[in-house]
Design a protein around this motif. Structure first.
Motif, mmCIF file in Angstrom:
data_model
loop_
_atom_site.group_PDB
_atom_site.id
_atom_site.type_symbol
_atom_site.label_atom_id
_atom_site.label_comp_id
_atom_site.label_asym_id
_atom_site.label_seq_id
_atom_site.Cartn_x
_atom_site.Cartn_y
_atom_site.Cartn_z
ATOM 1 N N ASP A 191 0.807 -1.220 0.000
ATOM 2 C CA ASP A 191 0.000 0.000 0.000
ATOM 3 C C ASP A 191 0.841 1.271 0.000
ATOM 4 O OD1 ASP A 191 -2.241 -1.466 -0.135
ATOM 5 O OD2 ASP A 191 -2.799 -1.287 1.980
ATOM 6 N N ARG A 192 1.970 1.228 0.683
ATOM 7 C CA ARG A 192 2.757 2.470 0.766
ATOM 8 C C ARG A 192 3.915 2.509 -0.244
ATOM 9 N NH1 ARG A 192 4.895 -0.005 5.687
ATOM 10 N NH2 ARG A 192 6.981 -0.646 5.132
ATOM 11 N N GLN A 235 11.444 2.736 2.433
ATOM 12 C CA GLN A 235 10.269 1.861 2.314
ATOM 13 C C GLN A 235 10.605 0.438 2.774
ATOM 14 O OE1 GLN A 235 7.406 3.102 1.443
ATOM 15 N NE2 GLN A 235 8.176 5.089 0.789
#
Lengths: 288, 172
Positions: free
Chosen positions: A109-110, A282
């Protein structure tokens, strides 16, 4: 009748009188032990713990006693036990998978690039051809040389694509090479596998340059097939006592390639997104 | 009926005297008797004496109730009560007519031996689950205290007139 009862009562009283000192001693000892039980001291905790242990030992002896359950009910219980054991194994597996997938969904999602999730269908642990067979192919827009990552870092690249599946070359393949850099100093080098599981070599850093244990290695902008700034591993050994110009640097890969079950194929090859500062975070935040 | 009431009064007197005696000796006598960390166990001396003179029942009862009073002080109910009950009971078995003439020597030895027995039980429970060694406690505290209790018993017997001592122990 009454006379006989009276006789028994007199006899009983006589016995009590004869043995009174033992009865009194026993009563007082029991009263003392009862009083001891009311305490919450470590000594009493110790005694209670050992009493529990002794109870467990005694109950183990009970197992040797003959079982009075009928053969049919024993068989029934055993079958039920096997069934529950199977169900428990399935639930445990589902629970662990749930945790793993939740983490992957959060990561997906990110993550700023479009990715295709894939399950590992097969692993080929041959050191000459260390590959994974993934359950995504042309049907999911997977193409040759797409990067394969986990939520912790680089895993490999696609080397063959079919309709429903594809083949991923792991970074621990003998033929694997990739341009990489050190995050702290931006020094470039070449990644290659040196024969140990979840470990790689970082080749091409001249001996007088600054490399430290704990430095994070990222893929480099020089790499032809890999997007820049994907974390690969962390330096754990540096050796200058080797012949030649370059240091002998070893790193541990962030992705555990022995237990890998789910991966992401990076379908978006936008180098501009990957080159942005903070892209590697991330992955690195999942290591904490 | 009269006998029952008299017995009840006797019991009340006994309890009152025991409590008062314990209060006096704990607050006024013991501070003067302590040598470093060594102390005679006055309750034990009395328990052994009562067990020796009046038998197992009296010794056990006295041991139990006087031990209970000490338990209140250390906040470990039942520990002194148990060890003193057993000491009071055992004391009755040490009585013998053959020692009448040497009672002033014999009784302190009995007190010292039973003090060791008493402390053996006491520390046996006390060191459970805590980082203390039973043997160390016995050597450091129990042995000197037992000897000290024996000496106190000897001094008390020297003060008591001989004619009061010269009678048969109860269990004989």
């Amino acid at each position: 009748m009454l006379w006989q009862l009276k006789k028994y009562a007199v006899g009983f009283m006589e016995i009590l009188h004869i043995y009174r000192q033992y009865i009194i001693l026993l009563s007082l000892v029991v009263a003392s032990i009862f009083l001891l039980q009311t305490n919450a001291n470590p000594q009493l905790t110790y005694i209670r713990r050992h009493l529990l242990f002794m109870t467990a030992v005694v109950s183990r002896f009970q197992v040797w006693l003959p079982e009075y359950e009928s053969a049919a009910s024993v068989k029934n219980l055993k079958e039920r036990n096997i069934e529950l054991f199977k169900r428990n194994t399935v639930l445990e597996e589902a629970y662990l998978e749930n945790i793993r997938l939740r983490k992957l969904i959060q990561f997906r999602d990110r993550f700023p690039l479009r990715t295709v999730p894939a399950h590992v269908l097969n692993k080929i642990p041959n050191p000459r051809l260390s590959v994974l067979i993934l359950d995504a192919g042309y049907n999911k827009n997977v193409r040759m040389h797409d990067n394969v990552i986990t939520d912790r870092g680089l895993a490999g690249k696609i080397i063959e694509v079919h309709e429903n599946h594809s083949i991923c070359e792991l970074i621990t393949d003998e033929m694997f090479r990739a341009a990489a850099k050190i995050q702290r100093t931006r020094l470039d080098g070449i990644l290659r596998w040196e024969g140990r599981p979840n470990e790689m070599g970082f080749y091409g850093v001249i001996k007088n340059l600054d490399v430290r244990i704990g430095d994070v290695i990222l893929t480099s902008e020089y790499s032809e097939y890999f997007l820049p700034n994907i974390p690969v591993g962390v330096v754990y050994e540096i050796n200058n006592e080797v012949p030649g110009l370059f240091k002998d640097i070893r790193l541990k890969t962030f992705s555990d390639l022995n237990t890998i079950e789910e991966v992401f194929i990076v379908a978006d090859t936008s180098r501009s997104v990957a080159a942005r500062s903070g892209f590697e975070e991330q992955f690195l935040r999942n290591l904490k | 009926m009269g006998i029952v009431i008299r017995k009840r009064w006797k019991l009340l007197w006994f309890a009152g005297a025991l409590g008062a005696g314990y209060f006096i000796q704990y607050n006024f006598v013991l501070p003067f008797l302590s040598i470093g960390h060594w102390l005679p166990d006055c309750q034990l001396i009395l328990t052994v004496y009562i067990g020796y003179r009046y038998g197992a029942v009296a010794g056990s009862f006295f041991g139990f109730f006087s031990g209970l009073m000490q338990d209140v002080i250390i906040d470990f109910y039942g520990l002194y009560a148990l060890s003193k009950t057993l000491a009071g009971y055992t004391a009755s078995y040490t009585a013998s007519r053959h020692v009448l003439l040497i009672e002033r020597i014999y009784l302190p030895v009995v007190v010292a031996a039973l003090a060791m027995f008493h402390d053996g039980i006491y520390y046996g429970i006390y060191v459970l689950g805590v980082p203390m060694s039973w043997r160390t406690m016995m050597v450091t505290y129990a042995l000197p205290n037992a000897i000290y209790s024996g000496i106190i018993m000897f001094l008390l017997l020297m003060l008591i007139p001989k004619r009061l001592l010269a009678h048969m122990p109860a269990s004989e």
